[in-house]
Design an enzyme around this catalytic site. Structure first.
Site, PDB file in Angstrom:
ATOM      1  NE  ARG A  52      37.672  31.498  30.615  1.00 47.19           N
ATOM      2  CZ  ARG A  52      38.227  30.301  30.820  1.00 47.19           C
ATOM      3  NH1 ARG A  52      39.187  30.174  31.712  1.00 47.19           N
ATOM      4  NH2 ARG A  52      37.827  29.252  30.137  1.00 47.19           N
ATOM      5  N   PRO A  59      42.590  19.959  37.980  1.00 43.99           N
ATOM      6  CG  PRO A  59      40.271  19.764  37.896  1.00 43.99           C
ATOM      7  CD  PRO A  59      41.404  20.078  38.836  1.00 43.99           C
ATOM      8  CG  ASN A  60      40.885  19.350  32.508  1.00 39.76           C
ATOM      9  OD1 ASN A  60      41.030  18.275  31.953  1.00 39.76           O
ATOM     10  ND2 ASN A  60      39.765  19.682  33.121  1.00 39.76           N
ATOM     11  CB  ALA A 104      37.062  22.670  36.792  1.00 40.36           C
ATOM     12  NE  ARG A 114      35.320  29.176  32.529  1.00 42.23           N
ATOM     13  CZ  ARG A 114      35.607  27.870  32.453  1.00 42.23           C
ATOM     14  NH1 ARG A 114      36.352  27.297  33.355  1.00 42.23           N
ATOM     15  NH2 ARG A 114      35.146  27.146  31.454  1.00 42.23           N
ATOM     16  CE1 TYR A 174      42.806  28.420  31.507  1.00 44.11           C
ATOM     17  CE2 TYR A 174      41.924  27.049  29.732  1.00 44.11           C
ATOM     18  CZ  TYR A 174      41.771  27.678  30.952  1.00 44.11           C
ATOM     19  OH  TYR A 174      40.573  27.580  31.626  1.00 44.11           O
ATOM     20  CG  HIS A 215      34.803  27.725  39.033  1.00 43.60           C
ATOM     21  ND1 HIS A 215      35.331  28.958  39.337  1.00 43.60           N
ATOM     22  CD2 HIS A 215      35.516  27.279  37.959  1.00 43.60           C
ATOM     23  CE1 HIS A 215      36.301  29.237  38.481  1.00 43.60           C
ATOM     24  NE2 HIS A 215      36.438  28.235  37.636  1.00 43.60           N
ATOM     25  CD  GLU A 232      41.162  31.736  44.000  1.00 37.84           C
ATOM     26  OE1 GLU A 232      40.888  32.598  44.876  1.00 37.84           O
ATOM     27  OE2 GLU A 232      40.302  31.253  43.252  1.00 37.84           O
ATOM     28  NE  ARG A 238      42.378  23.484  30.118  1.00 40.76           N
ATOM     29  CZ  ARG A 238      41.950  23.859  31.322  1.00 40.76           C
ATOM     30  NH1 ARG A 238      42.814  23.992  32.327  1.00 40.76           N
ATOM     31  NH2 ARG A 238      40.687  24.093  31.541  1.00 40.76           N
ATOM     32  CG  ASP A 288      35.489  22.492  54.558  1.00 39.18           C
ATOM     33  OD1 ASP A 288      35.343  23.713  54.746  1.00 39.18           O
ATOM     34  OD2 ASP A 288      34.532  21.696  54.511  1.00 39.18           O
ATOM     35  CG  ASN A 300      44.994  27.289  38.653  1.00 37.54           C
ATOM     36  OD1 ASN A 300      43.772  27.196  38.817  1.00 37.54           O
ATOM     37  ND2 ASN A 300      45.530  27.646  37.493  1.00 37.54           N
ATOM     38  CG  HIS A 317      42.073  31.332  38.843  1.00 38.56           C
ATOM     39  ND1 HIS A 317      41.720  30.006  38.866  1.00 38.56           N
ATOM     40  CD2 HIS A 317      41.667  31.867  40.010  1.00 38.56           C
ATOM     41  CE1 HIS A 317      41.100  29.758  40.002  1.00 38.56           C
ATOM     42  NE2 HIS A 317      41.054  30.861  40.722  1.00 38.56           N
ATOM     43  CB  SER A 319      42.004  32.494  32.031  1.00 38.39           C
ATOM     44  OG  SER A 319      41.167  31.826  32.970  1.00 38.39           O
TER      45      SER A 319
HETATM   46  C1  DQA Z   1      41.664  28.224  35.561  1.00 38.71           C
HETATM   47  C2  DQA Z   1      40.265  28.812  35.330  1.00 38.71           C
HETATM   48  C3  DQA Z   1      39.203  27.794  35.637  1.00 38.71           C
HETATM   49  O1  DQA Z   1      37.903  28.358  35.432  1.00 38.71           O
HETATM   50  C4  DQA Z   1      39.336  26.584  34.719  1.00 38.71           C
HETATM   51  O2  DQA Z   1      38.389  25.608  35.049  1.00 38.71           O
HETATM   52  C5  DQA Z   1      40.709  26.043  34.699  1.00 38.71           C
HETATM   53  C6  DQA Z   1      41.864  26.949  34.760  1.00 38.71           C
HETATM   54  C7  DQA Z   1      42.772  29.194  35.162  1.00 38.71           C
HETATM   55  O3  DQA Z   1      43.912  28.946  35.535  1.00 38.71           O
HETATM   56  O4  DQA Z   1      42.532  30.191  34.462  1.00 38.71           O
HETATM   57  O5  DQA Z   1      40.913  24.834  34.528  1.00 38.71           O
HETATM   58  O6  DQA Z   1      41.807  27.948  36.937  1.00 38.71           O
END
Ligand code: DQA
Length: 147
Positions: free
Chosen positions: A106, A9-10, A76, A110, A22, A79, A97, A17, A86, A73, A99, A101
């Site tokens: 942070r 998401p996002n 959110a 996170r 980011y 977490h 995995e 954002r 699963d 990735n 990320h 950031s």
């Molecule tokens: C993220 C870090 C997460 O905590 C956050 O919710 C994101 C992006 C990152 O790519 O740094 O949406 O996964």
């Protein structure tokens, strides 16, 4: 080699954002960077983004028998989501995995990652380049096949 890149998401809001965290590059820029890298490495890639946890779970399930590796990735859902962990365990496809950031520097929440338990590597804080590193990690043989 076929790799599935999954974004939670996002991440479709990249460029808009929180640019201080980011960066100013967009989601389309990220996709282009990944596609160019994969073309150079001779890797087939599909990039998928959803804001819905269930859709991400279904996408992982459908990767079975289709993809050799997953770069994820979960944003959110990193977490919070046991369901994503699963799903990865269910298909047992190699996964890394990512990320953008540095989640360890942070808010405390996170630092928790459910998918980390399954993923062979976590790359955080390297910006968009982290996705390319994750792809390269999947191109290397799995740890158990290395001397
Ligand atoms: C993220 C870090 C997460 O905590 C956050 O919710 C994101 C992006 C990152 O790519 O740094 O949406 O996964």
């Amino acid at each position: 080699m076929k790799i599935l890149v999954i974004n939670g998401p996002n991440l479709n809001m990249l460029g808009i954002r929180e640019p201080d965290i980011y960066g100013k590059s967009t989601y389309a820029d990220l996709c282009k960077m990944i596609e160019e890298h994969c073309a150079e490495k001779g890797v087939e890639v599909e990039i998928y983004q959803s804001n819905y946890e269930g859709d991400l779970v279904t996408k992982i399930q459908k990767a079975l028998g289709v993809f050799d590796g997953i770069v994820i990735n979960p944003a959110a859902y990193t977490h919070t989501s046991v369901a994503l962990l699963d799903a990865l365990k269910a298909v047992a496809i190699r996964a890394v995995e990512v990320h953008i950031s540095d989640v360890s520097k942070r808010e405390g929440f996170r630092s928790i990652s459910f998918v980390r338990e399954y993923c062979e590597k976590t790359i955080a804080g390297h910006g968009f380049a982290g996705y390319l590193e994750a792809i390269d990690a999947l191109l290397a043989p799995p740890a158990e096949m290395r001397a």
